[in-house]
Scaffold this motif. Sequence first.
Motif, mmCIF file in Angstrom:
data_model
loop_
_atom_site.group_PDB
_atom_site.id
_atom_site.type_symbol
_atom_site.label_atom_id
_atom_site.label_comp_id
_atom_site.label_asym_id
_atom_site.label_seq_id
_atom_site.Cartn_x
_atom_site.Cartn_y
_atom_site.Cartn_z
ATOM 1 N N SER A 102 0.807 -1.223 0.000
ATOM 2 C CA SER A 102 0.000 0.000 0.000
ATOM 3 C C SER A 102 0.840 1.273 0.000
ATOM 4 O O SER A 102 0.322 2.358 -0.261
ATOM 5 C CB SER A 102 -0.941 0.004 1.211
ATOM 6 N N ARG A 103 2.123 1.168 0.307
ATOM 7 C CA ARG A 103 2.968 2.363 0.363
ATOM 8 C C ARG A 103 3.637 2.668 -0.971
ATOM 9 O O ARG A 103 4.369 3.652 -1.091
ATOM 10 C CB ARG A 103 4.036 2.179 1.450
ATOM 11 N N LEU A 104 3.395 1.836 -1.977
ATOM 12 C CA LEU A 104 4.075 2.011 -3.263
ATOM 13 C C LEU A 104 3.799 3.372 -3.884
ATOM 14 O O LEU A 104 2.641 3.825 -3.940
ATOM 15 C CB LEU A 104 3.659 0.919 -4.249
ATOM 16 N N GLU A 105 4.862 4.000 -4.359
ATOM 17 C CA GLU A 105 4.768 5.255 -5.107
ATOM 18 C C GLU A 105 5.210 5.058 -6.565
ATOM 19 O O GLU A 105 4.868 5.864 -7.426
ATOM 20 C CB GLU A 105 5.645 6.323 -4.445
ATOM 21 N N PHE A 106 5.995 3.988 -6.794
ATOM 22 C CA PHE A 106 6.559 3.730 -8.126
ATOM 23 C C PHE A 106 6.440 2.235 -8.402
ATOM 24 O O PHE A 106 6.961 1.420 -7.657
ATOM 25 C CB PHE A 106 8.032 4.162 -8.146
ATOM 26 N N LEU A 107 5.731 1.853 -9.500
ATOM 27 C CA LEU A 107 5.567 0.457 -9.869
ATOM 28 C C LEU A 107 5.804 0.299 -11.361
ATOM 29 O O LEU A 107 5.059 0.831 -12.186
ATOM 30 C CB LEU A 107 4.163 -0.048 -9.522
ATOM 31 N N ASN A 108 6.871 -0.422 -11.727
ATOM 32 C CA ASN A 108 7.211 -0.656 -13.127
ATOM 33 C C ASN A 108 7.361 -2.155 -13.356
ATOM 34 O O ASN A 108 8.315 -2.772 -12.877
ATOM 35 C CB ASN A 108 8.511 0.063 -13.504
ATOM 36 N N LEU A 109 6.407 -2.735 -14.081
ATOM 37 C CA LEU A 109 6.473 -4.140 -14.490
ATOM 38 C C LEU A 109 6.468 -4.232 -16.011
ATOM 39 O O LEU A 109 6.144 -5.279 -16.586
ATOM 40 C CB LEU A 109 5.278 -4.919 -13.921
ATOM 41 N N ASN A 110 6.868 -3.166 -16.685
ATOM 42 C CA ASN A 110 6.780 -3.095 -18.134
ATOM 43 C C ASN A 110 7.679 -4.129 -18.815
ATOM 44 O O ASN A 110 8.829 -4.320 -18.441
ATOM 45 C CB ASN A 110 7.187 -1.684 -18.584
ATOM 46 N N ASN A 111 7.109 -4.800 -19.827
ATOM 47 C CA ASN A 111 7.873 -5.725 -20.675
ATOM 48 C C ASN A 111 8.625 -6.761 -19.842
ATOM 49 O O ASN A 111 9.820 -6.980 -20.027
ATOM 50 C CB ASN A 111 8.857 -4.954 -21.554
ATOM 51 N N SER A 112 7.913 -7.391 -18.941
ATOM 52 C CA SER A 112 8.540 -8.352 -18.033
ATOM 53 C C SER A 112 8.153 -9.788 -18.321
ATOM 54 O O SER A 112 8.623 -10.695 -17.646
ATOM 55 C CB SER A 112 8.166 -8.011 -16.584
ATOM 56 N N GLY A 113 7.279 -10.014 -19.308
ATOM 57 C CA GLY A 113 6.920 -11.374 -19.687
ATOM 58 C C GLY A 113 5.750 -11.963 -18.942
ATOM 59 O O GLY A 113 5.424 -13.143 -19.132
ATOM 60 N N PHE A 114 5.103 -11.183 -18.077
ATOM 61 C CA PHE A 114 3.975 -11.709 -17.324
ATOM 62 C C PHE A 114 2.808 -12.033 -18.244
ATOM 63 O O PHE A 114 2.598 -11.378 -19.275
ATOM 64 C CB PHE A 114 3.525 -10.700 -16.264
ATOM 65 N N SER A 115 2.026 -13.021 -17.861
ATOM 66 C CA SER A 115 0.828 -13.374 -18.617
ATOM 67 C C SER A 115 -0.346 -13.456 -17.640
ATOM 68 O O SER A 115 -0.336 -12.803 -16.597
ATOM 69 C CB SER A 115 1.052 -14.695 -19.367
ATOM 70 N N GLY A 116 -1.321 -14.266 -17.972
ATOM 71 C CA GLY A 116 -2.492 -14.341 -17.096
ATOM 72 C C GLY A 116 -3.329 -13.082 -17.152
ATOM 73 O O GLY A 116 -3.423 -12.422 -18.178
ATOM 74 N N ILE A 117 -3.938 -12.729 -16.054
ATOM 75 C CA ILE A 117 -4.746 -11.514 -15.932
ATOM 76 C C ILE A 117 -4.111 -10.641 -14.851
ATOM 77 O O ILE A 117 -3.823 -11.113 -13.747
ATOM 78 C CB ILE A 117 -6.206 -11.835 -15.560
ATOM 79 N N PHE A 118 -3.909 -9.384 -15.139
ATOM 80 C CA PHE A 118 -3.300 -8.516 -14.138
ATOM 81 C C PHE A 118 -4.287 -8.301 -12.984
ATOM 82 O O PHE A 118 -5.478 -8.060 -13.208
ATOM 83 C CB PHE A 118 -2.919 -7.169 -14.745
ATOM 84 N N PRO A 119 -3.808 -8.354 -11.738
ATOM 85 C CA PRO A 119 -4.694 -8.156 -10.571
ATOM 86 C C PRO A 119 -4.987 -6.676 -10.339
ATOM 87 O O PRO A 119 -4.425 -6.041 -9.443
ATOM 88 C CB PRO A 119 -3.881 -8.759 -9.416
ATOM 89 N N TRP A 120 -5.877 -6.137 -11.140
ATOM 90 C CA TRP A 120 -6.148 -4.699 -11.074
ATOM 91 C C TRP A 120 -6.600 -4.253 -9.683
ATOM 92 O O TRP A 120 -6.294 -3.145 -9.239
ATOM 93 C CB TRP A 120 -7.203 -4.322 -12.117
ATOM 94 N N LYS A 121 -7.323 -5.134 -8.990
ATOM 95 C CA LYS A 121 -7.833 -4.740 -7.664
ATOM 96 C C LYS A 121 -6.704 -4.464 -6.669
ATOM 97 O O LYS A 121 -6.907 -3.778 -5.666
ATOM 98 C CB LYS A 121 -8.771 -5.817 -7.115
ATOM 99 N N SER A 122 -5.511 -4.996 -6.979
ATOM 100 C CA SER A 122 -4.370 -4.732 -6.097
ATOM 101 C C SER A 122 -4.053 -3.245 -6.023
ATOM 102 O O SER A 122 -3.443 -2.776 -5.052
ATOM 103 C CB SER A 122 -3.138 -5.478 -6.603
ATOM 104 N N LEU A 123 -4.474 -2.494 -7.046
ATOM 105 C CA LEU A 123 -4.127 -1.082 -7.098
ATOM 106 C C LEU A 123 -4.975 -0.227 -6.160
ATOM 107 O O LEU A 123 -4.634 0.933 -5.900
ATOM 108 C CB LEU A 123 -4.279 -0.562 -8.538
ATOM 109 N N GLU A 124 -6.089 -0.787 -5.664
ATOM 110 C CA GLU A 124 -7.014 0.021 -4.865
ATOM 111 C C GLU A 124 -6.354 0.599 -3.621
ATOM 112 O O GLU A 124 -6.700 1.689 -3.162
ATOM 113 C CB GLU A 124 -8.229 -0.818 -4.469
ATOM 114 N N ASN A 125 -5.413 -0.129 -3.035
ATOM 115 C CA ASN A 125 -4.775 0.322 -1.794
ATOM 116 C C ASN A 125 -3.569 1.224 -2.032
ATOM 117 O O ASN A 125 -3.014 1.767 -1.077
ATOM 118 C CB ASN A 125 -4.328 -0.896 -0.967
ATOM 119 N N MET A 126 -3.149 1.389 -3.301
ATOM 120 C CA MET A 126 -1.932 2.146 -3.597
ATOM 121 C C MET A 126 -2.270 3.612 -3.852
ATOM 122 O O MET A 126 -2.043 4.145 -4.940
ATOM 123 C CB MET A 126 -1.218 1.535 -4.810
ATOM 124 N N THR A 127 -2.775 4.259 -2.844
ATOM 125 C CA THR A 127 -3.253 5.633 -3.023
ATOM 126 C C THR A 127 -2.124 6.640 -3.221
ATOM 127 O O THR A 127 -2.375 7.777 -3.625
ATOM 128 C CB THR A 127 -4.096 6.041 -1.810
#
Length: 990
Positions: free
Chosen positions: A146-171
């Motif tokens: 929840s304390r994140l200010e900077f999140l970069n996962l660009n071009n990292s090879g991840f698949s599946g579905i991104f957990p968008w709800k995880s962003l709710e706490n990153m105000t």
Amino acid sequence: MARPSGMSAGILFQQVLMLCLSVSLVSASEADELQLLLKLKSVMETPSSAVVFGSWRVGNDKCNFTGITCDSDGFVAEIDLARNGLVGTLPFDLICSLGSLEKIDLGENLFYGNVADDLRNCTSLKYLNLGFNSFSGRVPDLSTLSRLEFLNLNNSGFSGIFPWKSLENMTNLGFLSLGDNPFDVTTPFPMEVIRLEKLYWLYLTNCSIRGQIPEGIGNLTLLENLELSDNELSGEIPWRIIRLGWLWQLELYNNSLTGKLPLGFGKLTSLVNFDASHNRLGGDLSEIRFLTSLASLQLFENQLTGEIPEELGDFKNLTELSLYTNRLTGSLPPKLGSWADFNYIDVSDNSLTGSIPPDMCKNGKMTDLLLLDNKLTGTIPATYANCSSLVRVRLNNNSFSGAVPAGIWGLPNLIILDLTTNQLEGLITSDIGMGKSLAQLLLSDNKFSGELPEAMSEASSLVSIQLSLNGFVGKIPSTIGNLKKLNTLDLNGNQLSNSIPGSIVSCVALAVVDLSNNSLTGEIPDSIGNLQTLNSLNLSNNKLSGEIPSRLGLLRLSLLDLSNNQLTGPVPDSLSIEAYHDSFDGNPSLCSLRLKQLQPCNASSQATTHLGVILSCFFTGISLLLIIFAIMMYVKFRKKRNSLKSVNSLWRPDSWNMKRYQVLSFTEKEIIDYIKTENLIGRGGSGNVYKVVLGNGKELAVKHIWASSSGSSRSHPSSLAILSKKSTGTAEYDAEVAALSSIRHVNVVKLYCSITSEDSHLLVYEYMPNGSLWDRLHESQKMDMGWEVRYEIALGAARGLEYLHHGCARPIIHRDVKSSNILLDKEWKPRIADFGLAKIMQASPGGNWTHAIAGTLGYIAPEYAYTMKVNEKSDVYSFGVVLMELVTGRRPIESEFGENKDIVHWVCGNRSSKNSLLDLVDSNISDTLKEDAVKVLRIAILCTANIPTVRPSMRMVVQMLEEAKLCSLTNILVDKIGGKQLKDRRDTAK
């Protein structure tokens, strides 16, 4: 001094005890962190990273370890090991045991595998960068960060579905970059993002997002960068976007956006880069006139109308303008590019009028002047004669007039000069000799005149000279043989005279020669027969005399036209075939023993044909003897047994019908004799292949195809279809083979004849001693091929497919393009082979598609899954896979790509970084040539685009491959290739 009381002494003792305990705990914690870091080193260290971890050893203060920063209490607060070539899986169980850790920067390394859920234990993190790696699997739950200010996962090879709800706490999140990951399922625009009101950077390009951009995007008023390109977005650009007053970059390209630019869009006065190309936007550009900070404006391939605002000429920072393929009218702003270091303009394929602004190269930085396909007039300004930075000038299909400023011919960096279809006049000056980079000189359909300068032969990089339909006079320069790279020479429709220079044979790369409709005299040089790459020769409508050189029969010509000259004597037997039945019309003194439309050779020509008659009689006699011998052996053939019983049951001389497509020196019996198990050299999707060695040593390849459904032919496990024709389909088979037999191209395997019986077909081809490309890349015959050989194979195969798609009377879709169907001759030149699935396009409306099941797993275009249709663009996709094989050395399907993943997913998952693409290049390719290989890999990515209409044609692919060797691919492709198309698609469309 007074003694302390008992109570005071007790308190003091307790304080000292607590202080000692505290020091002891801190020391233990610091020691634990040291051990954690040393364990982390043991997991991540490789020989190549020894320098990075050199300071990570016992005895050193951990706070002085490379990449480690401690807080004021001596605890590890930051790990920054980005861009160090680290390899392995990340042990977040160790990393997240560092309780004070606020920053993890491990971007641009080579980490792979799954990212464990242990990452959620790094609850103090403010900064997390795992971008540009090669992870797999899903993104773990991030909701505890929840304390994140900077999140970069660009071009990292991840698949599946991104957990968008995880962003709710990153105000507190200000930087969010998730793009260029192959997320499996498209999702609507995530509303969780809209609630992150502190965002200043949002990068969701190529992130599997669909639907409309919500109006709530306007709530992110701190945004400076917004990138949503390469998704499936639709609808209009939300009007509330005008509230993003800090925005300096807006990237929306390659979506399906519609409507106009929102009213008030001009309020985004901080915009420096705006790209909404390749959408369906309409309306005019009136809002753009207020965006005075623009440096780059990219709106190509939309449906924009109206005029280009004159205010753009006053933009002091504008360096890039690309508006091609719209519906724009009016003139170009006269002061355009006169303020800044203007780099390029592409406004092609509109309806623009007026003249060329004179000062776009005022500061000497311009590389591309692309104004083709408009209604522009006037002269070419003299200012461009001094623009030495120019790389491409394409002004074709306009109404320019006057002379070309002399200096333009010799610009030192110019690669393409295309002035086709204008009203330009005057001379090609001797300045052209200074154009050492010039590859394409395209001047057809103008009013140029005078003689061709000898200095033209000093432009040693010339690949294509197209000067047709002008008024050039005099002779073809005798020094033309100096142009060793010349592929196309088109001088059709001028007033050239004198003879064809014999030095033309020194142009060893020539594929197309068109000297028709001139006044050339003399004989056809016999040496032309030495041009092994020649595919098309047109010398019609001249005054050529003498006999036709017999050596022309050595060439594989798809087009031969010698009509309407003054040629005499017999047509060589090797040219007396049906494919050339119109090639000799209008030469009254020609004769032929085979072609019925010409007069038969009589006594007057007997002296010149004596040898041919003798040979003909000799082979006729041999044929009679063979027939007698075949009859005598008839009973023996009936009793003969081997593994091919079905074939042997029909080995009667009267049961086979041979159709000749070339002049032959063998009989059907010689071929049939070799259809034995011991001569089997391959099994394809449409039949077995045998090697035949004739008595004279000539080697042939024979494919045995069963015509009836009861035949024993079996498809390869990876093949989805074979050619299976019942006897009722023989007419269709004959029609297709007859059409394929007319193909004469240096990069398509030669078909000599077909031999058919009631339920079998034999196709006799030239033999390719070096086998297939698949064998040389992947199987037991694998060998280390350098990049030069691979490139020539790629270009040759592309030219063969280009001919099938664009050079035949009716386009032919191969439908099974793959490396095993690209054969290699003794000089490693490629031939497209195995037409068992080929489909000849019909001329009827809607005939662009064919519905038969076709193809091989790993090469099949994705649209087949939902349309059950294939067309030319399906071949392009398959060829893109072959290019990936050539560059990477990998098979189309390998287990390491992941379940249900193929080479296309693997390559495209690494496409957003030049460095990551370099890592994909086969290690057998020299490091000094890997950059060239990456250029071809980028072309492969274009060929394998999901949307068929986005893929280039094979004609474009050939031109891109040629240009990839001539110049940097940055002149062909957009810097961001992640779904973004060619900056100048029209530049390669012809």
